[in-house]
Design an enzyme around this catalytic site. Structure first.
Site, mmCIF file in Angstrom:
data_model
loop_
_atom_site.group_PDB
_atom_site.id
_atom_site.type_symbol
_atom_site.label_atom_id
_atom_site.label_comp_id
_atom_site.label_asym_id
_atom_site.label_seq_id
_atom_site.Cartn_x
_atom_site.Cartn_y
_atom_site.Cartn_z
ATOM 1 C CG ASN A 23 -1.588 1.305 1.499
ATOM 2 O OD1 ASN A 23 -2.547 1.667 0.837
ATOM 3 N ND2 ASN A 23 -1.051 2.051 2.469
ATOM 4 C CE1 TYR A 41 0.475 8.323 -6.455
ATOM 5 C CE2 TYR A 41 -1.524 8.724 -7.708
ATOM 6 C CZ TYR A 41 -0.887 8.176 -6.613
ATOM 7 O OH TYR A 41 -1.615 7.476 -5.690
ATOM 8 C CE LYS A 68 -0.246 4.816 -6.984
ATOM 9 N NZ LYS A 68 -0.145 3.848 -5.871
#
Length: 260
Positions: free
Chosen positions: A94, A161, A165
Site C-alpha cells: 500500500n 504519479y 500506477k
C-alpha cells in the site's frame, strides 16, 4: 519484526500492510485485524511512534499486532522484513508517495526517481519477497497492490504519479500470471479520491492540485470523496476465500469516475 505465531496453515493467518501507520493502509490493517488476521504494521522509521501507538490500540482491542519498520524501496530492508515473519498469508503493498504536480512539457523531472522508487520498485520488492515466502510455505496466499484511477485514466498534472500506477497494473498482471500455479492470487485496487492524509497533502500542495481534485469529485457518479474504510472493505474481500478465482485484476473503487 516476527509475529508471535508459529502455527501451520491451519493456524492464525498473518497480513503485512505497508505504509499503514495512517491513511488507507491503517484502515486496511484495522479491517484485516477485525477479520481475524495477526497484522503487521509497516512504515518508515519517521512514523515509528504512530505505528507503535496503532499497534498498541489494536492489542487493547484484542488483536495480534506488531510493527515492522522498513523503507519499501530498499531491497535488503524489504527482504529482511518479510523473512523475519514466522509466516505470511497476505501482503498488501500500500505504501506510496504522490509526486508534485507535473506535466510532460516541464523542463525538469523533479520527483520522478523517488516516486518510481517508492511506488513501483516498492511494489516489485513486496511482491517478490512475499511470493518467495508464500511459495516456500506451500499453501498459497494473497498479494494486493495499490494502483489508482490515474492508472486507468490520465489527469492533468499527474504525469509521474500516473506512470507509476499504470506500471503497477502491469506488474500485478505479470505476477498473477507467474504465481497462480502456486495458489497465490495477485490483484490491486484503484482508488479515486480518498479522504486520506496523502490526498490532503496533495490538495494542499498547490492551488492547481486543489482545483484538479475538486474537479474529480464533481465528475464522479456519486459526487463525493471516498473513505479509507471503503477501500479496506474491498481489500478484505480480495484476500478472502471467496475471491480465490480472481487474479490479475485491477478493481476500481472511485465512486464512478472510470467505468470499465
Amino acid at each position: 519484526m516476527a509475529i508471535d505465531t508459529t502455527a501451520p496453515a491451519g493456524g492464525q493467518k498473518v497480513a503485512l500492510v505497508t505504509g499503514s501507520a495512517n491513511g488507507i493502509g491503517k484502515a486496511i490493517v484495522q479491517k484485516l485485524a477485525a477479520d481475524g488476521y495477526a497484522v503487521v504494521i509497516n512504515d518508515l522509521e519517521a512514523n515509528k511512534e504512530k505505528a507503535e501507538a496503532f499497534a498498541a490500540e489494536l492489542k487493547k482491542q484484542g488483536h495480534k499486532a506488531s510493527v515492522a519498520l522498513a523503507d519499501v524501496s530498499d531491497f535488503e530492508q524489504v527482504k529482511n522484513m518479510v523473512n523475519s515473519l514466522d509466516r505470511l498469508d497476505v501482503m498488501v503493498a500500500n505504501a506510496a508517495v504522490v509526486a508534485p504536480v507535473d506535466f510532460i512539457t516541464d523542463d525538469h523531472i523533479d520527483g520522478w526517481q523517488k516516486t518510481f522508487d517508492v511506488n513501483l520498485k516498492g511494489h516489485l520488492l513486496c511482491y517478490k519477497f512475499a511470493a518467495i515466502k508464500m511459495i516456500a510455505q506451500g499453501w498459497g496466499g494473497r498479494i494486493i497492490g495499490a494502483s489508482s484511477i490515474v492508472g486507468r485514466k490520465p489527469e492533468p498534472g499527474r504525469m509521474t504519479y500516473s506512470a507509476t500506477k499504470w506500471a503497477i497494473r502491469g506488474l500485478t498482471q505479470q505476477a498473477a500470471f507467474e504465481l497462480g500455479k502456486h495458489k497465490i492470487t495477485v490483484n490491486c485496487y484503484a482508488p479515486g479520491l480518498i479522504n486520506s492524509e496523502l490526498a490532503q497533502q496533495y490538495m494542499a500542495s498547490s492551488p492547481v492540485a486543489a482545483e484538479m481534485m475538486n474537479a474529480v469529485i464533481n465528475t464522479s457518479a456519486v459526487g463525493r470523496i471516498g473513505e479509507p474504510e471503503e477501500v479496506a472493505a474491498l481489500v478484505s474481500f480480495l484476500v478472502s476465500d471467496g475471491a480465490g478465482f480472481i487474479t490479475g485484476q485491477t478493481v476500481s473503487i472511485d465512486g464512478g469516475i472510470v467505468f470499465t
